[in-house]
Structure formats: C-alpha cells, structure tokens
Design a protein around this motif. Sequence first.
Motif, PDB file in Angstrom:
ATOM      1  N   ARG A  92       0.836  -1.208   0.000  1.00  0.00           N
ATOM      2  CA  ARG A  92       0.000   0.000   0.000  1.00  0.00           C
ATOM      3  C   ARG A  92       0.866   1.251   0.000  1.00  0.00           C
ATOM      4  O   ARG A  92       0.581   2.231  -0.689  1.00  0.00           O
ATOM      5  N   ARG A  93       1.943   1.227   0.778  1.00  0.00           N
ATOM      6  CA  ARG A  93       2.896   2.339   0.817  1.00  0.00           C
ATOM      7  C   ARG A  93       3.451   2.598  -0.590  1.00  0.00           C
ATOM      8  O   ARG A  93       3.487   3.723  -1.066  1.00  0.00           O
ATOM      9  N   MET A  94       3.841   1.519  -1.270  1.00  0.00           N
ATOM     10  CA  MET A  94       4.377   1.654  -2.630  1.00  0.00           C
ATOM     11  C   MET A  94       3.320   2.188  -3.589  1.00  0.00           C
ATOM     12  O   MET A  94       3.638   2.973  -4.479  1.00  0.00           O
ATOM     13  N   SER A  95       2.068   1.790  -3.407  1.00  0.00           N
ATOM     14  CA  SER A  95       1.015   2.290  -4.307  1.00  0.00           C
ATOM     15  C   SER A  95       0.822   3.797  -4.134  1.00  0.00           C
ATOM     16  O   SER A  95       0.557   4.506  -5.114  1.00  0.00           O
ATOM     17  N   ILE A  96       0.981   4.307  -2.919  1.00  0.00           N
ATOM     18  CA  ILE A  96       0.886   5.755  -2.692  1.00  0.00           C
ATOM     19  C   ILE A  96       2.088   6.454  -3.342  1.00  0.00           C
ATOM     20  O   ILE A  96       1.931   7.482  -4.013  1.00  0.00           O
ATOM     21  N   PHE A  97       3.284   5.886  -3.176  1.00  0.00           N
ATOM     22  CA  PHE A  97       4.480   6.466  -3.799  1.00  0.00           C
ATOM     23  C   PHE A  97       4.323   6.510  -5.321  1.00  0.00           C
ATOM     24  O   PHE A  97       4.646   7.517  -5.952  1.00  0.00           O
ATOM     25  N   VAL A  98       3.812   5.440  -5.905  1.00  0.00           N
ATOM     26  CA  VAL A  98       3.603   5.389  -7.361  1.00  0.00           C
ATOM     27  C   VAL A  98       2.553   6.414  -7.772  1.00  0.00           C
ATOM     28  O   VAL A  98       2.727   7.162  -8.736  1.00  0.00           O
ATOM     29  N   ARG A  99       1.451   6.470  -7.027  1.00  0.00           N
ATOM     30  CA  ARG A  99       0.398   7.451  -7.323  1.00  0.00           C
ATOM     31  C   ARG A  99       0.956   8.869  -7.357  1.00  0.00           C
ATOM     32  O   ARG A  99       0.621   9.669  -8.224  1.00  0.00           O
ATOM     33  N   ASP A 100       1.846   9.178  -6.398  1.00  0.00           N
ATOM     34  CA  ASP A 100       2.410  10.522  -6.277  1.00  0.00           C
ATOM     35  C   ASP A 100       3.665  10.722  -7.128  1.00  0.00           C
ATOM     36  O   ASP A 100       4.258  11.807  -7.105  1.00  0.00           O
ATOM     37  N   GLY A 101       4.085   9.697  -7.844  1.00  0.00           N
ATOM     38  CA  GLY A 101       5.270   9.821  -8.703  1.00  0.00           C
ATOM     39  C   GLY A 101       6.554  10.007  -7.913  1.00  0.00           C
ATOM     40  O   GLY A 101       7.520  10.572  -8.438  1.00  0.00           O
TER      41      GLY A 101
END
Length: 90
Positions: A7-16
């Motif tokens: 989930r942490r990685m998905s937020i990082f990806v979402r925010d670029g």
Amino acid sequence: MAISKARRMSIFVRDGLVCRYCRRVCTLMTDPAHQPPETATLDHLDPDGGDEDWNLATACKACNSRKHARTVEQFQDYLVERFDWEDTRL
C-alpha cells in the motif's frame, strides 16, 4: 494499524515519488541506517484523518520531519513564517 509495504508503494507510485510539500523527487530507502533527506516517507495530510488513501501522501524525510503533527494549512503557515516562502501554496 501499520500500513503495508504494498500500500505504501502504491501511494508512492500514485504521487510519482514527488514530495507533496517541496516537490523534491524522493528516493526509496535502501539502507535503514542511512536515510538522506530526500528519502520517501508516507505522511498523513490531516494527522487525525486516519489511514485512508486520500489522507496519505509522499513526503521527503526533511519535510515530514518539519511538519510533525501539523495539518497541511498549519505547515504552510509555518513555512511562510519560518522560511519566508510567500509563493508556497500546497
């Protein structure tokens, strides 16, 4: 409850991998003993808002450590007062 790595990685990806506050491109932590200021961290936009995706954002370690438990608006006021960043609108 802890936020999972996925989930942490998905937020990082979402925010670029860009810091919500200073717009610095962040790096992922590779060595827990050495975390430079641009290391990506997960921040709660509203400290009392919970762990919902809308309330989570990528922040560099430097900004996240300065923000503490402030809201985005309080942190913006702090930046303007402390660093005279008048043109900063988060």
